[in-house]
Motif scaffolding. Structure first.
Motif, PDB file in Angstrom:
ATOM      1  N   GLY A   1     -39.750  -7.576   4.868  1.00 44.14           N
ATOM      2  CA  GLY A   1     -40.075  -7.816   3.392  1.00 44.14           C
ATOM      3  C   GLY A   1     -41.017  -8.885   2.990  1.00 44.14           C
ATOM      4  N   ILE A   2     -40.258 -10.147   3.889  1.00 42.77           N
ATOM      5  CA  ILE A   2     -40.819 -11.598   3.389  1.00 42.77           C
ATOM      6  C   ILE A   2     -42.702 -11.646   4.453  1.00 42.77           C
ATOM      7  N   VAL A   3     -41.721 -11.214   5.872  1.00 44.61           N
ATOM      8  CA  VAL A   3     -42.852 -11.322   6.516  1.00 44.61           C
ATOM      9  C   VAL A   3     -44.178 -10.352   6.096  1.00 44.61           C
ATOM     10  N   LEU A   4     -44.098  -8.680   6.218  1.00 42.98           N
ATOM     11  CA  LEU A   4     -44.665  -8.340   5.734  1.00 42.98           C
ATOM     12  C   LEU A   4     -45.333  -8.315   4.350  1.00 42.98           C
ATOM     13  N   PHE A   5     -44.523  -9.068   3.166  1.00 37.68           N
ATOM     14  CA  PHE A   5     -45.741  -9.052   2.460  1.00 37.68           C
ATOM     15  C   PHE A   5     -46.334 -10.281   2.278  1.00 37.68           C
ATOM     16  N   ILE A   6     -45.888 -11.847   3.275  1.00 38.92           N
ATOM     17  CA  ILE A   6     -47.237 -12.734   2.779  1.00 38.92           C
ATOM     18  C   ILE A   6     -48.778 -11.890   4.324  1.00 38.92           C
ATOM     19  N   LYS A   7     -47.689 -11.432   5.401  1.00 34.06           N
ATOM     20  CA  LYS A   7     -49.036 -10.114   5.910  1.00 34.06           C
ATOM     21  C   LYS A   7     -49.898  -8.873   5.553  1.00 34.06           C
ATOM     22  N   PHE A   8     -50.007  -8.746   4.429  1.00 34.93           N
ATOM     23  CA  PHE A   8     -50.553  -7.884   3.604  1.00 34.93           C
ATOM     24  C   PHE A   8     -51.445  -8.237   2.474  1.00 34.93           C
ATOM     25  N   SER A   9     -50.089  -9.599   1.987  1.00 35.51           N
ATOM     26  CA  SER A   9     -51.350  -9.664   0.418  1.00 35.51           C
ATOM     27  C   SER A   9     -52.353 -10.675   0.798  1.00 35.51           C
ATOM     28  N   PRO A  10     -53.385  -9.703  -0.349  1.00 28.55           N
ATOM     29  CA  PRO A  10     -54.671 -10.703  -0.328  1.00 28.55           C
ATOM     30  C   PRO A  10     -54.672 -12.503  -0.060  1.00 28.55           C
ATOM     31  N   ASP A  11     -55.409 -12.909   0.404  1.00 26.93           N
ATOM     32  CA  ASP A  11     -55.242 -14.584   0.307  1.00 26.93           C
ATOM     33  C   ASP A  11     -56.362 -15.449  -1.005  1.00 26.93           C
ATOM     34  N   THR A  12     -55.741 -15.487  -1.475  1.00 26.80           N
ATOM     35  CA  THR A  12     -56.741 -15.823  -3.115  1.00 26.80           C
ATOM     36  C   THR A  12     -57.285 -17.079  -2.990  1.00 26.80           C
ATOM     37  N   ASN A  13     -56.956 -17.952  -1.838  1.00 30.93           N
ATOM     38  CA  ASN A  13     -57.940 -19.070  -1.486  1.00 30.93           C
ATOM     39  C   ASN A  13     -59.150 -19.375  -1.405  1.00 30.93           C
ATOM     40  N   LYS A  14     -59.372 -17.656  -0.372  1.00 31.23           N
ATOM     41  CA  LYS A  14     -60.973 -17.626  -0.044  1.00 31.23           C
ATOM     42  C   LYS A  14     -61.695 -16.815  -0.908  1.00 31.23           C
ATOM     43  N   ASP A  15     -63.079 -16.896  -0.333  1.00 34.65           N
ATOM     44  CA  ASP A  15     -64.154 -16.495  -1.628  1.00 34.65           C
ATOM     45  C   ASP A  15     -63.509 -14.976  -1.192  1.00 34.65           C
ATOM     46  N   VAL A  16     -64.086 -13.993  -2.363  1.00 30.90           N
ATOM     47  CA  VAL A  16     -64.019 -12.726  -2.973  1.00 30.90           C
ATOM     48  C   VAL A  16     -64.894 -11.940  -1.784  1.00 30.90           C
ATOM     49  N   TYR A  17     -66.136 -12.970  -1.107  1.00 29.87           N
ATOM     50  CA  TYR A  17     -66.985 -12.131  -1.071  1.00 29.87           C
ATOM     51  C   TYR A  17     -67.559 -12.246   0.269  1.00 29.87           C
TER      52      TYR A  17
END
Length: 150
Positions: free
Chosen positions: A24-40
């Protein structure tokens, strides 16, 4: 070892829960959005080379509201490479005049800005109307709006 033999089912259940927790932790990290990157992403590369003159947009809003008959208000919003313009019109404004007003908004942008940004224009009214709302869209590669009537 004696504990494991006497509590075999408990150990199996704990091992399964532990494996599911790690998965579950691995899947969460893999599929959660990266908030450090630009939205566009990289779609806004070189946007600083195509600045939009905010004063011209203010002049457009003022001139439309004061000089054009039937225009109640004009507002704009810039998100990424899209410029949204909202023209609030009176219900008595005919469709062809409303489209002329919308086309007039393009005069307030330079050719460079028009070739970089997509422009959407929303023609709205407070009153009930058969014509409005209308939406015009101009892709950066086209020269005029394409219209959709709701």
């Amino acid at each position: 070892m004696k504990f494991i033999k006497s509590h075999k089912t408990l150990c199996i259940i704990l091992a399964i829960v532990f494996i599911l927790l790690i998965a579950g932790i691995v899947l969460f990290i893999k599929f959660s959005p990266d908030t450090n990157k630009d939205v566009y992403g990289n779609r806004l590369v070189d946007i600083e080379k195509y600045p939009i003159d905010q004063e011209r947009l203010q002049v457009m809003s003022t001139e439309f509201a004061t000089n054009l008959e039937g225009v109640q208000s004009v507002s704009h919003n810039i998100k990424g490479r899209r410029i949204n313009i909202t023209l609030k019109l009176g219900a008595s404004v005919p469709k062809d005049i409303a489209i002329q007003y919308a086309n007039k908004t393009l005069e307030y942008f330079t050719d460079e800005v028009k070739s970089y940004y997509d422009i959407q224009i929303f023609l709205l009214t407070d009153e009930e109307s058969e014509i409005f709302p209308m939406i015009g869209y101009k892709h950066k590669t086209s020269s005029t709006y394409v219209w959709k009537q709701e």
